[in-house]
Write an enzyme that holds these catalytic residues in place. Structure first.
Site, short mmCIF file in Angstrom:
data_model
loop_
_atom_site.label_atom_id
_atom_site.label_comp_id
_atom_site.label_asym_id
_atom_site.label_seq_id
_atom_site.Cartn_x
_atom_site.Cartn_y
_atom_site.Cartn_z
N ILE A 38 0.99 0.19 12.99
CA ILE A 38 0.94 0.79 11.51
C ILE A 38 1.87 1.80 11.33
O ILE A 38 1.90 2.96 12.55
CB ILE A 38 -0.70 0.89 11.08
CG1 ILE A 38 -1.21 -0.36 10.70
CG2 ILE A 38 0.33 2.16 9.89
CD1 ILE A 38 -2.72 0.51 10.48
N GLU A 83 -4.89 -5.12 11.27
CA GLU A 83 -4.03 -4.12 10.72
C GLU A 83 -4.51 -3.65 12.15
O GLU A 83 -4.92 -3.01 12.72
CB GLU A 83 -3.77 -3.30 10.50
CG GLU A 83 -3.60 -3.91 8.70
CD GLU A 83 -3.02 -3.11 7.57
OE1 GLU A 83 -1.66 -3.14 7.49
OE2 GLU A 83 -3.37 -1.69 7.22
N HIS A 88 -10.21 0.26 4.80
CA HIS A 88 -8.10 0.60 5.95
C HIS A 88 -8.16 1.68 6.94
O HIS A 88 -9.50 2.35 7.24
CB HIS A 88 -7.59 1.21 5.01
CG HIS A 88 -6.18 1.37 5.71
ND1 HIS A 88 -5.12 2.18 5.81
CD2 HIS A 88 -4.53 0.16 4.72
CE1 HIS A 88 -4.11 1.57 6.52
NE2 HIS A 88 -4.31 0.33 5.79
N ASN A 90 1.46 -1.16 0.16
CA ASN A 90 0.10 0.21 0.18
C ASN A 90 1.39 1.20 0.19
O ASN A 90 1.89 1.64 0.51
CB ASN A 90 -1.01 0.75 1.21
CG ASN A 90 -2.01 1.21 1.29
OD1 ASN A 90 -1.72 2.50 1.10
ND2 ASN A 90 -2.71 1.15 3.18
N LEU A 91 1.13 2.00 -1.08
CA LEU A 91 2.09 3.53 -1.12
C LEU A 91 1.01 4.10 -0.60
O LEU A 91 1.92 5.50 -0.27
CB LEU A 91 2.01 3.81 -2.47
CG LEU A 91 2.72 2.74 -4.24
CD1 LEU A 91 3.00 2.88 -5.11
CD2 LEU A 91 4.02 1.83 -2.48
N LYS A 92 -0.06 3.69 0.32
CA LYS A 92 -0.80 4.91 0.72
C LYS A 92 -0.67 6.48 0.30
O LYS A 92 -0.80 6.67 -1.16
CB LYS A 92 -0.31 5.46 2.30
CG LYS A 92 -0.15 4.11 3.10
CD LYS A 92 -0.09 4.19 4.02
CE LYS A 92 -0.71 2.63 5.30
NZ LYS A 92 -0.35 2.87 6.69
O1 LIG Z 1 -1.37 0.33 6.79
C1 LIG Z 1 -0.29 -0.57 6.58
C2 LIG Z 1 -0.91 -1.00 5.07
O2 LIG Z 1 -1.89 -1.38 4.79
C3 LIG Z 1 0.74 -0.75 6.93
O3 LIG Z 1 2.23 0.34 7.16
P1 LIG Z 1 2.99 -0.94 7.58
O4 LIG Z 1 3.72 -1.66 6.77
O5 LIG Z 1 3.55 1.01 7.33
O6 LIG Z 1 3.19 -0.64 9.31
#
Ligand SMILES: O=C(CO)COP(=O)(O)O
Length: 214
Positions: A138, A133, A85, A6-8
Site C-alpha cells: 500500500i 490489499e 480497510h 480512496n482519498l484516505k
Molecule cells: O489502501 C489503498 C486503497 O484503499 C491502496 O493505496 P495505494 O493506491 O496508495 O497503494
C-alpha cells in the site's frame, strides 16, 4: 471494471477529485467511485459522483460517541462503504456488525482483507465485494498485480470457494491503466486505489490513464 478511489486523509481537494471522478466516469464504460473522509461525504455526493464511505461502525442509533453510523453515511449521500480497510482494521465480529449495519442502511459493501485466507473469511460474511490489499504494498507505487499476482488469483479462488456472488477487487500500488488491465486478467472485477489519484498533480489525467485501456 470498478475503480474505487480512496482519498484516505491525503491533503487533496475532495471536491476537485470528486468532480474529476464524475467527469471521467461519464466518458468510460468502467464504473468509478470515490471514498472521501466522512466529514466530506455530503459535499462530495452533491457533485453527483458515486460516493463511498471509508468506514462504518458496527452500531445502531443511540449511546455512541465519535463513531460513524451507517444511516448517517447514507443520509449524507453515500452509496456504499469500505469496511476493515488495512488502516482501519476491525475484529471479525465487528466486521460482521459493520456489514449488517451497512446493509440496514442500504449501503453497498466492500470488505478489505490482507490476504486470500482473510478474503475467504470476509466473503463468508456476505458483503457485496471483498478487496485484497497486501499492506506492505500500500502506498508504494508497486502494483499488487505485478509484485504479487498469486495473491490476487488466490483471493479470487478463495472468494469463489465461499460465495460465488461476492466479487473481488484488488488494491495496493495500482496507478496505471496497465495495472488495472493486469488486475482484470488475474480475475479481479475492480481495483481499489488511493495515492495514484489522491496525490496526483492532475487527478483527471491520472484517472484517464487508469481507464484508458478499459
Ligand atoms: O489502501 C489503498 C486503497 O484503499 C491502496 O493505496 P495505494 O493506491 O496508495 O497503494
Amino acid at each position: 471494471m470498478f475503480v474505487l478511489v480512496n482519498l484516505k486523509t491525503y491533503p487533496c481537494d475532495p471536491i476537485e477529485v470528486a468532480e474529476a471522478v464524475r467527469d471521467v466516469d461519464d466518458r468510460t464504460d468502467a464504473r468509478l467511485a470515490v471514498a472521501p473522509q466522512a466529514a466530506h461525504l455530503e459535499r462530495v455526493a452533491e457533485t453527483g459522483v458515486e460516493t463511498w464511505a471509508q468506514h462504518v461502525d458496527p452500531i445502531e442509533h443511540g449511546s455512541n460517541t465519535g463513531q460513524t453510523l451507517a444511516e448517517s453515511v447514507a443520509d449524507a449521500g453515500a452509496d456504499g462503504t469500505l469496511i476493515n480497510h488495512s488502516e482501519q482494521r476491525l475484529k471479525l465480529a465487528d466486521i460482521d456488525g459493520s456489514v449488517r449495519a451497512a446493509e440496514r442502511a442500504g449501503l453497498e459493501t466492500v470488505v478489505c482483507a490482507n490476504n486470500p485466507a482473510q478474503i475467504g473469511a470476509a466473503a463468508a460474511l456476505g458483503p457485496d465485494a471483498v478487496a485484497v490489499e497486501p499492506p506492505e504494498l500500500i502506498g508504494t507505487g508497486t502494483p499488487v498485480s505485478q509484485a504479487d499476482p498469486d495473491v490476487v488469483e488466490d483471493a479470487v479462488d478463495a472468494a469463489a470457494g465461499v460465495d460465488a456472488d461476492v466479487s473481488v477487487l484488488c488494491g495496493a500500488g495500482i496507478s496505471t491503466g496497465e495495472d488495472v488491465v493486469a488486475a482484470g486478467d488475474l480475475g479481479a472485477e475492480g481495483v481499489l486505489l488511493a495515492s495514484g489519484v489522491a496525490k496526483a498533480d492532475d487527478p483527471t489525467a491520472a484517472l484517464e490513464d487508469l481507464v484508458d485501456p478499459l
